[in-house]
Design a protein around this motif. Structure first.
Motif, short mmCIF file in Angstrom:
data_model
loop_
_atom_site.label_atom_id
_atom_site.label_comp_id
_atom_site.label_asym_id
_atom_site.label_seq_id
_atom_site.Cartn_x
_atom_site.Cartn_y
_atom_site.Cartn_z
N VAL A 1 36.26 40.41 36.54
CA VAL A 1 36.25 39.08 37.15
C VAL A 1 36.70 39.19 38.61
CG1 VAL A 1 36.99 36.68 36.91
CG2 VAL A 1 36.87 38.15 34.89
N HIS A 2 35.88 38.63 39.52
CA HIS A 2 36.19 38.64 40.94
C HIS A 2 36.30 37.21 41.47
CE1 HIS A 2 35.41 42.95 41.53
NE2 HIS A 2 34.38 42.80 40.71
N GLN A 3 37.13 37.04 42.49
CA GLN A 3 37.13 35.79 43.25
C GLN A 3 35.90 35.81 44.13
OE1 GLN A 3 39.84 33.66 42.76
NE2 GLN A 3 38.62 32.10 43.79
N THR A 4 35.12 34.75 44.11
CA THR A 4 33.83 34.78 44.79
C THR A 4 33.97 34.86 46.31
OG1 THR A 4 32.95 33.42 43.00
CG2 THR A 4 31.60 33.61 44.96
N LYS A 5 34.96 34.21 46.88
CA LYS A 5 35.04 34.12 48.33
C LYS A 5 35.28 35.46 49.01
CE LYS A 5 39.98 32.93 48.32
NZ LYS A 5 40.98 31.92 48.72
N ASP A 6 35.95 36.41 48.31
CA ASP A 6 36.23 37.70 48.94
C ASP A 6 36.02 38.88 47.98
OD1 ASP A 6 38.30 37.21 47.25
OD2 ASP A 6 39.88 37.31 48.78
N LEU A 7 35.54 38.60 46.76
CA LEU A 7 35.33 39.60 45.71
C LEU A 7 36.62 40.34 45.35
CD1 LEU A 7 31.85 41.20 46.50
CD2 LEU A 7 32.42 39.28 45.04
N ALA A 8 37.76 39.66 45.54
CA ALA A 8 39.03 40.25 45.11
C ALA A 8 39.08 40.27 43.59
CB ALA A 8 40.20 39.44 45.67
N LEU A 9 39.68 41.32 43.05
CA LEU A 9 39.78 41.46 41.60
C LEU A 9 40.75 40.43 41.04
CD1 LEU A 9 39.04 43.13 39.06
CD2 LEU A 9 41.07 44.53 39.55
N VAL A 10 40.30 39.70 40.01
CA VAL A 10 41.13 38.70 39.35
C VAL A 10 41.62 39.22 38.00
CG1 VAL A 10 41.20 36.36 38.38
CG2 VAL A 10 39.92 36.82 40.49
N LYS A 11 40.69 39.75 37.22
CA LYS A 11 41.03 40.16 35.86
C LYS A 11 39.95 41.11 35.35
CE LYS A 11 43.55 37.79 32.23
NZ LYS A 11 43.90 36.49 31.64
N GLN A 12 40.35 41.88 34.32
CA GLN A 12 39.39 42.76 33.66
C GLN A 12 39.55 42.62 32.15
OE1 GLN A 12 39.25 46.84 35.48
NE2 GLN A 12 40.93 46.05 36.66
N TYR A 13 38.43 42.64 31.47
CA TYR A 13 38.44 42.61 30.00
C TYR A 13 37.69 43.84 29.49
CZ TYR A 13 39.28 37.62 30.88
OH TYR A 13 39.78 36.42 31.33
N ALA A 14 38.25 44.47 28.48
CA ALA A 14 37.56 45.57 27.81
C ALA A 14 36.96 45.02 26.53
CB ALA A 14 38.53 46.71 27.51
N GLY A 15 35.65 44.81 26.52
CA GLY A 15 35.01 44.19 25.38
C GLY A 15 34.89 45.11 24.18
N TYR A 16 34.79 46.41 24.46
CA TYR A 16 34.61 47.37 23.37
C TYR A 16 35.23 48.69 23.79
CZ TYR A 16 32.20 50.28 19.89
OH TYR A 16 31.92 51.14 18.86
N ASN A 17 36.14 49.20 22.96
CA ASN A 17 36.86 50.41 23.33
C ASN A 17 36.26 51.69 22.80
OD1 ASN A 17 39.03 49.37 24.89
ND2 ASN A 17 39.98 48.59 23.04
N ASP A 18 35.27 51.59 21.91
CA ASP A 18 34.75 52.76 21.24
C ASP A 18 35.92 53.44 20.50
OD1 ASP A 18 32.93 54.57 20.37
OD2 ASP A 18 32.19 55.14 22.33
N ASP A 19 35.86 54.75 20.28
CA ASP A 19 36.98 55.44 19.62
C ASP A 19 38.19 55.45 20.55
OD1 ASP A 19 35.18 55.90 17.68
OD2 ASP A 19 35.38 58.08 17.65
N ILE A 20 39.35 55.04 20.04
CA ILE A 20 40.59 55.12 20.82
C ILE A 20 41.22 56.48 20.54
CG2 ILE A 20 42.89 54.14 21.16
CD1 ILE A 20 41.72 51.43 20.41
N LEU A 21 41.36 57.30 21.57
CA LEU A 21 41.78 58.69 21.41
C LEU A 21 43.27 58.90 21.61
CD1 LEU A 21 38.83 60.42 23.31
CD2 LEU A 21 39.00 59.84 20.89
N ASP A 22 43.89 58.09 22.47
CA ASP A 22 45.33 58.25 22.70
C ASP A 22 45.90 56.97 23.31
OD1 ASP A 22 47.76 59.48 22.55
OD2 ASP A 22 47.38 60.99 24.09
#
Length: 800
Positions: free
Chosen positions: A322-343
């Motif tokens: 997720v970015h702020q539109t006015k400057d594309l600054a990072l707002v948030k990130q979501y990991a929708g799928y982790n696949d195998d969690i190794l550690d």
């Protein structure tokens, strides 16, 4: 000496379970930006954007979702399914409003609403485009002209313009008049699938994008091209910038010309001045990783939300940035799928974050409170192992299949995680790492190249990315090294390998001190006890072995797992051990008694990762099912609940005794059933039977009023009493009351009814046989007496 019982853990319960919520497909943001709706397998998940948690799932069993769309009323959702059905949902409460056949010959892969949320258009792979009135519930149009799969459908944003656009496999964009169902014009120019189409209403112009690496600017009055803009990448999605809005930080200053944001193969956001055909801005700090398959799209979709002014970037590896539109600054990130969690490793001062290694080149760092995800870029191949140290949780070490180790540092104000050092000396994948525990002076790595290395950690320099220097190297094993750990005083290093051996090394010069033999298969985990001179090891043979560090002998073996033991950790200051295995189970062991005191079952696949918080209050586990689970220590709560339950039971038993003494048998009966005391219940029933018909009438009324659970308990008691001829009268009385006052449906709703029937029938038959014999015997006695009396009378008469 045995530990005090209050120190030992009794159980851990699931506190938070973070499961996959996006496995590919469509993502849409609701009107106010508070919720994300994502496709995940056969369902649609509704995600709270604040905490990143699934609050609701829209699912129809055995009918996979193909695509969906939300109406502008922010309530209506229509989904298409593999069965060929369309479903109208109220996504806010998860209810299905209506289901109908799509009438398409093939599955519907594109759905879109008009601006009034009255009409919904569906495009199939059969080349037809249908429009539905979802309020009046009928098909209003069946538009033909396209061929094959529809990739884009869009209503004209102006409701007065009754027009709809559709792009199909022939790469042409057709415009239909909804009043006449005729084609008004065809936009021809693309030579590959059209992936984006946006309309500028005030200019009566449009822009389209495709996988042919161009944007085309169209005049919708004449349906002709105004300009072709080469992008030199396959574009997957297109979003307009609101006309007339300047964005100086993105170099959007010419407000009189239309601008669009494009994304695709390169994995960066690009902004174009459509009229001039120039690229005015290119994102330089993209967090999107490049796919392994060359030419595959890295960004699959971008979504804009006007209320929050956020831009949602959906990537090929199921991340949502997720970015702020006015400057594309990072707002948030979501990991929708982790696949195998190794550690997994606890990370940050106060252990506020979790670092997670998945089947990805990025490390995912989750904030425990908000579950906001931060991606760490640096490795060029899959990250395999993570490590932190109690001496400084702000430092994280990662190792990867790219044969390197990296050191990361987290700073809180402002929040930032940066790579401060890296080492590249292994010739194979680095599968395990460990940090010195008493003082951050070195780290240890074990690799597929069978080498064990000690790396020097100098005082951390925030500026610059330093190269780590190797202090010592040794060829430690004959096969891959799967696990390494460092003793609490930093004097010893342990390694475990596929060669079935664990070895103890001196940390000062990597001198071999001892070899631990005993496992029948390769080792996956080694761990030093925090209190005693003991090392624990876990193996593919399913056993956990405890070794003495004095003579390197095996002290004991913990057996209980039926498959490979993949992770082990000491808890309760070394008195207990937690293990995770490939059967999906996590077990808690008390070392002194070799007893497994708790088994935690919440994963559906191999548990590759396990981490314990420094105060033992939380466990976190990750598995091949992509689930990340936080387990909370509930020992104190369970013990307090047990004490309260014991005190409550003592009071209730005293109350039962008082009721019995006062002769309040009906009240006492209900309490005896509640306390699950069948013997007392039997005695009360015997006393009630002795009191006569009036007491039995009151008993019948009382039994009818019992709860379902109490009736079920009474049925179970009666089934047991019925096996004994001395108590069968009370059992038959209870059964008679239940049968006389309940319907068959009510009786079969009792959990124990089905299992009780067989036993009741068998013993009831015996009781009937005994009664028949008794009746026969009682009939023979008067008959015999009568005959004897008659014989005596005859004898008297003969005598006279």
């Amino acid at each position: 000496m045995a530990p005090p019982p209050e120190r030992l853990k009794a159980n851990y319960n699931v506190s938070v379970k973070l499961e996959p919520f996006f496995t590919g497909g469509k993502v849409q943001v609701n009107k106010d930006g508070e919720f994300l709706l994502c496709q995940c397998g056969d369902r649609i998940h509704v995600i709270d954007t604040k905490y990143g948690k699934t609050i609701r799932s829209l699912v129809q069993e055995e009918d996979e979702v193909i695509t969906f769309a939300i109406g502008l009323d922010d309530e209506t959702l229509v989904s298409s399914h593999k069965s060929g059905l369309l479903r109208h949902w109220n996504w806010k409460d998860g209810s299905v409003v209506r289901t109908w056949k799509s009438l398409h010959l093939t599955p519907v892969i594109e759905i879109v609403f008009d601006t009034t949320t009255t009409l919904v258009a569906s495009g199939g792979t059969d080349g037809s485009l249908k429009i539905w009135d979802i309020r009046r519930q009928y098909c209003t149009h069946n538009l033909k002209g396209g061929s094959g799969v529809y990739s884009i459908i869009k209503f004209h944003p102006d409701p007065k313009m009754s027009m709809i656009f559709g792009a199909s496999m022939d790469c042409k964009i057709r415009c239909w008049d909804l009043k006449t169902s005729k084609i008004l014009g065809v936009l021809e120019g693309h030579f590959s699938a059209v992936t984006g189409f946006t309309i500028f209403t005030n200019l009566n112009q449009a822009v389209s994008s495709g996988r042919d690496k161009v944007l085309i600017h169209w005049d919708l009055k004449t349906y002709s091209q105004l300009r072709i803009i080469p992008t030199y990448e396959c574009t997957e999605s297109l979003v307009p910038i609101e006309f007339g809005e300047p964005m100086p930080m993105l170099n959007v200053t010419d407000v009189n010309n239309p601008h669009v944001i494009s994304a695709g193969e390169r994995g960066v956001l690009r902004i174009w001045n459509v009229k001039n055909g120039t690229e005015v801005f290119t994102q330089t700090d993209s967090l999107v990783s490049q796919p392994i398959v060359e030419g595959a799209p890295t960004i699959t979709q971008i979504e804009y939300n006007k209320v929050s002014d956020h831009l949602y970037v959906i990537t090929f590896d199921h991340n949502i940035i997720v970015h702020q539109t006015k400057d594309l600054a990072l707002v948030k990130q979501y990991a929708g799928y982790n696949d195998d969690i190794l550690d997994i490793a606890w990370f940050g001062e106060g252990e506020t974050h979790l670092a997670v290694a998945t089947n990805s080149i990025h490390v995912k760092v989750y904030d425990i409170e908000t579950m906001n995800c931060t991606l760490l870029k640096g490795h060029t191949d899959l990250v395999l192992a993570l490590a932190t140290s109690k001496s400084d949780f702000s430092i994280l070490v990662t190792s990867s299949k790219d044969n390197s180790v990296r050191v990361w540092k987290m700073s809180q104000s402002p929040f930032e995680i940066s790579c401060i050092a890296q080492g590249n000396a292994h010739t194979g994948s680095v599968g395990s790492v460990a940090l010195s525990r008493s003082k951050l002076s070195f780290l240890v790595s074990g690799s597929q190249d069978t080498c064990l290395k000690i790396w020097k950690l100098t005082p951390i320099q925030v500026e610059g990315n330093q190269n780590l220097s190797v202090l010592h190297t040794v060829v430690a094993h004959d096969k891959d090294i799967n696990a390494v750990c460092i003793s609490p005083n930093d004097n010893l290093i342990a390694s475990g390998s596929q060669d079935k051996l664990a070895k103890i090394w001196s940390s000062s010069d990597l001198k071999l001190l001892g070899v631990l033999r005993g496992h029948r298969r390769g080792l996956w985990a080694v761990q030093f006890s925090p209190a005693d001179q003991i090392l624990a090891s876990g193996s593919t043979d399913g056993n956990i072995m405890l070794w003495s560090l004095i003579d390197y002998s095996c002290l004991k073996t913990l057996e209980g797992h039926e498959s490979s033991v993949l992770r082990i950790h000491f808890v309760s200051k070394g008195y207990q051990l937690v293990s995770a295995a490939s059967d999906g189970l996590i077990k808690l062991w008390t070392i002194k008694t070799s007893e497994c005191v708790a088994t935690m079952d919440a994963h559906q696949s191999k548990v590759w990762a396990l981490a314990v918080k420094s105060d033992d209050s939380l466990l976190v586990s990750g598995a091949g099912d992509s689930a990340l689970i936080l387990w909370k220590d509930v020992t104190k709560e369970e013990r307090e609940a047990a004490v309260q339950e014991k005190e409550k039971r003592i009071l209730e038993e005293q109350q039962l005794a008082n009721l019995m003494q006062k002769g309040l048998l009906l009240e006492a009966l209900g309490l005896a059933i509640h306390l699950d005391q069948p013997f007392r219940t039997l005695n009360i029933l015997k006393e009630l039977m002795d009191q006569g018909e009036s007491a039995l009438t009151d008993l019948e009324k009382m039994v009818v009023k019992l709860s379902t659970n109490q009736k079920d308990s009474l049925l179970r008691y009666s089934t047991t009493w019925n096996t004994n001829s001395r108590h069968c009268h009370q059992a038959q009385m209870v059964l008679n009351i239940l049968l006389a006052n309940h319907t068959p449906e009510e009786l079969f709703s009792l959990p124990s009814m089905k299992s009780a029937i067989a036993g009741l029938l068998m013993y009831n038959e015996r009781h009937m046989q005994r009664l028949s014999r008794l009746r026969l015997n009682t009939a023979i006695l008067p008959y015999t007496a009568a005959k004897i009396q008659a014989t005596r009378s005859d004898e008297v008469m003969e005598t006279n």
